[in-house]
Design an enzyme around this catalytic site. Structure first.
Site, PDB file in Angstrom:
ATOM      1  N   ASP A  66      38.558  39.101  32.190  1.00 39.63           N
ATOM      2  CA  ASP A  66      39.588  39.440  31.201  1.00 39.63           C
ATOM      3  C   ASP A  66      39.166  40.584  30.296  1.00 39.63           C
ATOM      4  O   ASP A  66      38.068  40.582  29.771  1.00 39.63           O
ATOM      5  CB  ASP A  66      39.874  38.226  30.295  1.00 39.63           C
ATOM      6  N   HIS A  71      41.882  42.013  28.145  1.00 40.02           N
ATOM      7  CA  HIS A  71      42.830  41.771  27.051  1.00 40.02           C
ATOM      8  C   HIS A  71      42.934  42.921  26.071  1.00 40.02           C
ATOM      9  O   HIS A  71      42.804  42.753  24.862  1.00 40.02           O
ATOM     10  CB  HIS A  71      42.454  40.490  26.301  1.00 40.02           C
ATOM     11  N   ASP A 125      44.364  39.748  33.597  1.00 39.86           N
ATOM     12  CA  ASP A 125      44.423  39.727  32.135  1.00 39.86           C
ATOM     13  C   ASP A 125      43.908  41.030  31.524  1.00 39.86           C
ATOM     14  O   ASP A 125      43.006  41.047  30.688  1.00 39.86           O
ATOM     15  CB  ASP A 125      43.688  38.514  31.560  1.00 39.86           C
ATOM     16  N   ASP A 177      47.516  42.305  26.583  1.00 41.79           N
ATOM     17  CA  ASP A 177      47.809  41.329  25.525  1.00 41.79           C
ATOM     18  C   ASP A 177      46.629  41.125  24.589  1.00 41.79           C
ATOM     19  O   ASP A 177      45.465  41.190  25.002  1.00 41.79           O
ATOM     20  CB  ASP A 177      48.221  39.961  26.095  1.00 41.79           C
ATOM     21  N   ARG A 178      46.932  40.851  23.361  1.00 38.84           N
ATOM     22  CA  ARG A 178      45.990  40.574  22.274  1.00 38.84           C
ATOM     23  C   ARG A 178      45.295  41.812  21.732  1.00 38.84           C
ATOM     24  O   ARG A 178      45.372  42.109  20.555  1.00 38.84           O
ATOM     25  CB  ARG A 178      44.946  39.535  22.665  1.00 38.84           C
ATOM     26  N   ASN A 223      47.346  35.719  34.548  1.00 41.18           N
ATOM     27  CA  ASN A 223      48.532  35.048  33.996  1.00 41.18           C
ATOM     28  C   ASN A 223      49.183  35.862  32.879  1.00 41.18           C
ATOM     29  O   ASN A 223      50.348  35.629  32.530  1.00 41.18           O
ATOM     30  CB  ASN A 223      48.226  33.621  33.529  1.00 41.18           C
ATOM     31  N   HIS A 224      48.460  36.845  32.354  1.00 44.48           N
ATOM     32  CA  HIS A 224      49.068  37.696  31.333  1.00 44.48           C
ATOM     33  C   HIS A 224      49.770  38.910  31.918  1.00 44.48           C
ATOM     34  O   HIS A 224      50.384  39.685  31.189  1.00 44.48           O
ATOM     35  CB  HIS A 224      48.013  38.137  30.303  1.00 44.48           C
ATOM     36  N   HIS A 237      42.192  34.849  39.461  1.00 40.77           N
ATOM     37  CA  HIS A 237      42.130  34.820  38.011  1.00 40.77           C
ATOM     38  C   HIS A 237      41.876  33.438  37.393  1.00 40.77           C
ATOM     39  O   HIS A 237      41.022  33.276  36.533  1.00 40.77           O
ATOM     40  CB  HIS A 237      43.406  35.399  37.406  1.00 40.77           C
ATOM     41  N   ARG A 278      46.185  21.309  28.374  1.00 43.13           N
ATOM     42  CA  ARG A 278      45.886  22.258  27.318  1.00 43.13           C
ATOM     43  C   ARG A 278      46.785  23.486  27.425  1.00 43.13           C
ATOM     44  O   ARG A 278      47.263  24.004  26.441  1.00 43.13           O
ATOM     45  CB  ARG A 278      44.429  22.678  27.434  1.00 43.13           C
ATOM     46  N   HIS A 295      39.855  33.918  33.058  1.00 43.35           N
ATOM     47  CA  HIS A 295      40.869  33.075  32.419  1.00 43.35           C
ATOM     48  C   HIS A 295      40.393  32.274  31.213  1.00 43.35           C
ATOM     49  O   HIS A 295      41.179  31.896  30.359  1.00 43.35           O
ATOM     50  CB  HIS A 295      41.433  32.112  33.479  1.00 43.35           C
TER      51      HIS A 295
END
Lengths: 659, 161
Positions: free
Chosen positions: A168, A170, A197, A200-201, A229-230, A281, A387, A415
């Site tokens: 990731d 991000h 990923d 994002d963020r 997943n992002h 991922h 979760r 992930h």
């Protein structure tokens, strides 16, 4: 002067004492570090679950054509005007979008070369933006190239030294640049796999994509990307990428996002090296079928947040059209019109056993969901990932079985945040690689990448981007992480003030304003739904009197809203505070002309829909009063950014520090 | 009754912070940390003694909460491994300060702490030096260092009432 004699025994005793005491203070420092990370992670996961409610809301809005013009235009229509057309060539973009002479950024020419890549790296280091025309051209070319690739890429180590696998990122451009600095740029001799990923963020998701896609076009056999997943437009709405694009590309963001939606769906799902190392991922489930995954049409699933259309249509057939009552946090357990939704091991909502034949689209969705969302666990078995609300927890037995079935030796996945940048589990069979250092906060964690040699033995390289020239010591770093974590936690506390106050009051039978630590902890956990060491955190969050009881209202002393709002029920203000980010997204979508204004009517309607969908109990007229009170110009429109800013939680002390 | 329940809750909380997978187990190497963050002040040998009373699951070296809880509860009820008073630590530093001049040289510090007692690892020594040592004189002024750490320890978020 006489030097006093001291026996060696005293010195040894002294040494032991100092060592004991030092280890004592270090242990407590470590505890603070751990619970700070724990706070970050709990809030993040709680947010992710909340986000599912939001995407549910979008689904609801779209499927019932509530805002046909504005909303569905974003989601369903392949246009915003122009573009995204299959045959739209590079020349079309050139014709339609002008690049002014005043633009000093990189000017890409296709096919791309290493010079273009270097120009991009140089530009991004200097915080320049790539012009929208080149972005669109790049994305269009990327889509063209990705389409040719299978769902699962097969690589061989036979002719190169090592393959580097990154996790990731991000949106942390600094990490990508650091990796390239330490490990070299991608080339035929220096192959890379990026495991999802990318966005994002962080604040440079766009730049990371541009760099990765550029290298993909230059070295299509040597730079490989897996979908995370992002890489999902609904996730992007919530986690910052959509906002980043809309701010950086004020005129072309919709086109860019539309094209990106396609590009993401064309990203390969997994990579296998030497038929032995599987890289994807998230993880796997007990039903993961690599042959099936390789054969399906991956581009059909633009987002994994909603079941495929055919499945949703079927759901509509089997339930009445009612707004849901307050949905439980776990989407997989929704009750609709009295029927319990079937809780599959993947989570998310699936229709309960009906007489209809199994929908192939459902299997496709579940298979991809599992590999993009699952997490490994040390216990055997495969259970729904509560979760996250999607994918599973898979145990060593699940891994072993998959390995046996496909003759695999290792699974590399990402992930999950790891303080050291990587973690090995399932007896060495599963490696988690996470490449975004300082993910939660400066100093929170290292990033890492894997070097895989032709014998398929992994070697880990760790790093941490540091903004400060003087390296902070451990104590300072923990201090930074801790205050940042506590700040987030206090904001969450404030956003639930009313609920917490009534929960506290229930324990405070005599109305003294004080309750036991036990009761306080119980109330905090039940309202906030965060599993945290409340007793340990208590001293940072609330005051205690000499009797050992907690003055529960002291939780809120230091916090207040950005601006005083007249005529507002406290509960309403808090709700707006809690859903501020979500509302921002929704309003941005409704705001077609990107003016920052929406009509009172639109605001009211959306708000009512939102709260009814989430099952929030708000008096009807209170929102009207609120809305009127903020229509400063009395022209029937609201500047929603200004409006939402009012519900930003402010820390009083912080304000003092800066004034 | 009530006290035991309170203690058990505290222990469980501390334990769960280190319980990475939320399955009521922690790595055995974290036990020392957990014990100390509950306010106990054992030396390394005492931590090992404690561990001897707890079943450690192999392979992997995991400790289950249900095995840890009764042992740790007794430790807290019996008030074992109580922290020593501040001035005793001061005396300890003074004992290493041959000339009683208020500071200890880096060499002496390293020698004593990595060769005697329950020796520091290289990492522990480096960490301590990074914070404690005055880089200009390469000495540790132990009164200041101690105070710095004590203040840190007892700091709580200041409230504005």
């Amino acid at each position: 002067m006489c030097t006093p004699l001291f026996s060696t025994l005293t010195v040894i005793r002294a040494a032991i004492l100092i060592q004991k005491w030092y280890r004592f203070t270090m242990a407590r420092l470590e505890m603070r570090r751990r619970y700070s990370l724990s706070i970050f992670q709990s809030i993040e996961y709680a947010d992710e679950q909340d986000q599912l409610q939001l995407s549910n809301f979008f689904t609801f809005m779209l499927d019932h054509c509530t805002h046909p013009d504005s909303v569905s235009q974003i989601f369903t229509s392949p246009s915003a005007p122009q573009v995204v057309d299959e045959d739209l060539s590079l020349k079309e973009f050139e014709k339609k979008i002008d690049v002014p002479d005043s633009y000093y950024g990189p000017r890409l020419s296709f096919p791309l070369t290493v010079e273009d890549a270097n120009a991009l790296l140089h530009a991004f280091r200097n915080e320049q933006l790539l012009h929208a025309r080149y972005v669109l051209q790049l994305l269009s070319e990327t889509r063209r190239v990705l389409k040719e690739m299978p769902n699962i890429t097969h690589l061989s180590t036979s002719y190169s030294k090592e393959i580097t696998v990154c996790g990731d990122l991000h949106g942390n451009l600094d990490d990508l640049l650091l990796i390239f600095y330490k490990n070299g740029l991608p080339s035929e001799q220096n192959r890379y796999v990026f495991n999802g990923d990318f966005v994002d963020r962080g604040k440079n998701s766009m730049e990371i994509l541009i760099i990765l896609f550029a290298f993909l076009l230059i070295y299509p056999n040597d730079l490989h990307l897996n979908r995370g997943n992002h890489e999902d437009y609904i996730m992007n709405l919530r986690y910052g990428f959509t906002k980043e694009v809309s701010k950086k590309y004020k005129d072309h963001w919709k086109q860019i996002l539309c094209l990106l939606r396609d590009v993401f769906s064309w990203l390969p799902l997994a990579t296998i090296i030497d038929s032995k190392v599987l890289i994807l991922h998230g993880g796997i489930s007990d039903t993961t079928d690599l042959d099936f995954l390789n054969a399906l049409e991956r581009n059909k699933l633009k987002s994994l947040m909603r079941p495929p259309k055919s499945v949703r249509d079927r759901q509509d057939q089997t339930k009445k059209r009612v707004p849901t009552t307050k949905p439980s946090k776990h989407i997989a357990n929704q009750h609709v019109a009295g029927k319990t939704q079937h809780n599959s091991s993947s989570g998310f909502t699936e229709p309960s056993g009906s007489n209809l034949p199994p929908d192939p689209a459902l299997k496709e969705w579940k298979q991809i969901l599992d590999i993009l969302w699952s997490d490994p666990r040390s216990q055997n078995g495969c259970t729904p990932n509560k979760r996250r609300g999607g994918g599973c927890y898979f145990g060593p037995d699940v891994t072993a079985k998959l390995f046996e079935r496909y003759n695999l030796k290792m699974l590399i996945r990402s992930h999950e945040f790891k303080p050291e940048g990587y973690e090995i589990s399932h007896d060495g069979k599963v490696i988690t690689i996470f490449s975004a250092s300082n993910y939660y906060e400066e100093g929170s964690n290292r990033g890492a990448y894997i070097k895989l040699n032709p014998e398929l033995i992994p070697r880990f390289v760790q790093y941490q981007v540091s903004k400060f020239t003087r390296r902070k010591n451990l104590r300072e770093r923990v201090g930074t992480i801790e205050s940042s974590a506590l700040k987030s936690l206090r904001e969450k506390i404030y956003a639930h003030k009313s609920e917490l106050t009534s929960a506290f009051a229930q324990y405070d039978i005599n109305g003294t304003g004080r309750i036991s630590v036990n009761d306080w902890a119980a109330a905090m956990e039940s309202v906030l739904q965060l599993e945290l060491p409340w007793r340990m955190l208590r001293s940072q969050l609330a005051q205690m009197n000499p009797d050992g009881e907690v003055d529960f209202m002291s939780c809120f002393y230091d916090l207040k809203m950005g601006q005083p709002i007249k005529e507002t029920q406290p509960a309403l203000a808090e709700t707006l505070c809690r859903y501020r980010k979500d509302l921002e997204i929704i309003f941005n979508i409704i705001d077609k002309d990107h003016s920052g204004l929406i009509s009172l009517e639109e605001f009211s309607q959306t708000w009512r829909l939102f709260t009814s969908h989430l099952g929030i109990d708000v008096q009807d007229d209170s929102i009207d009063k609120l809305v009127l009170s903020i229509d400063y110009n009395k022209d029937g429109h609201i500047d929603f950014n200004e409006f939402l800013e009012a519900f930003h939680v402010v820390h009083r002390l912080e304000k003092k520090a800066t004034s | 009754g009530g006290l035991v329940a309170e203690i058990e809750k505290k222990i469980t909380e501390a334990f769960e912070v280190f319980d990475r997978e939320s399955n009521k187990t922690v790595d055995v190497r974290e036990i020392g940390c957990i014990v100390r963050s509950l306010g106990c002040f054992p030396n390394e040998a005492e931590v090992q003694e404690l561990l001897a009373q707890i079943e450690v699951e192999e392979p992997g070296g995991f400790v289950h909460l249900e095995n840890f809880l009764p042992v740790m509860t007794k430790v807290l009820l019996d008030r074992r491994f109580r922290p020593i008073p501040e001035d005793v630590i001061l005396h300890a530093f003074e004992a290493l300060d041959e000339n009683k001049c208020g500071y200890i040289s880096k060499e002496d510090l390293v020698k004593h702490l990595t060769e005697e007692g329950e020796p520091f690892t290289q990492e522990e020594m480096e960490d301590m030096l990074a914070v404690a040592l005055d880089p200009e004189t390469n000495t540790l002024h132990y009164r200041d260092y101690r105070i710095k750490l004590v203040v840190d320890e007892t700091k709580t978020f200041p409230f504005n009432v």
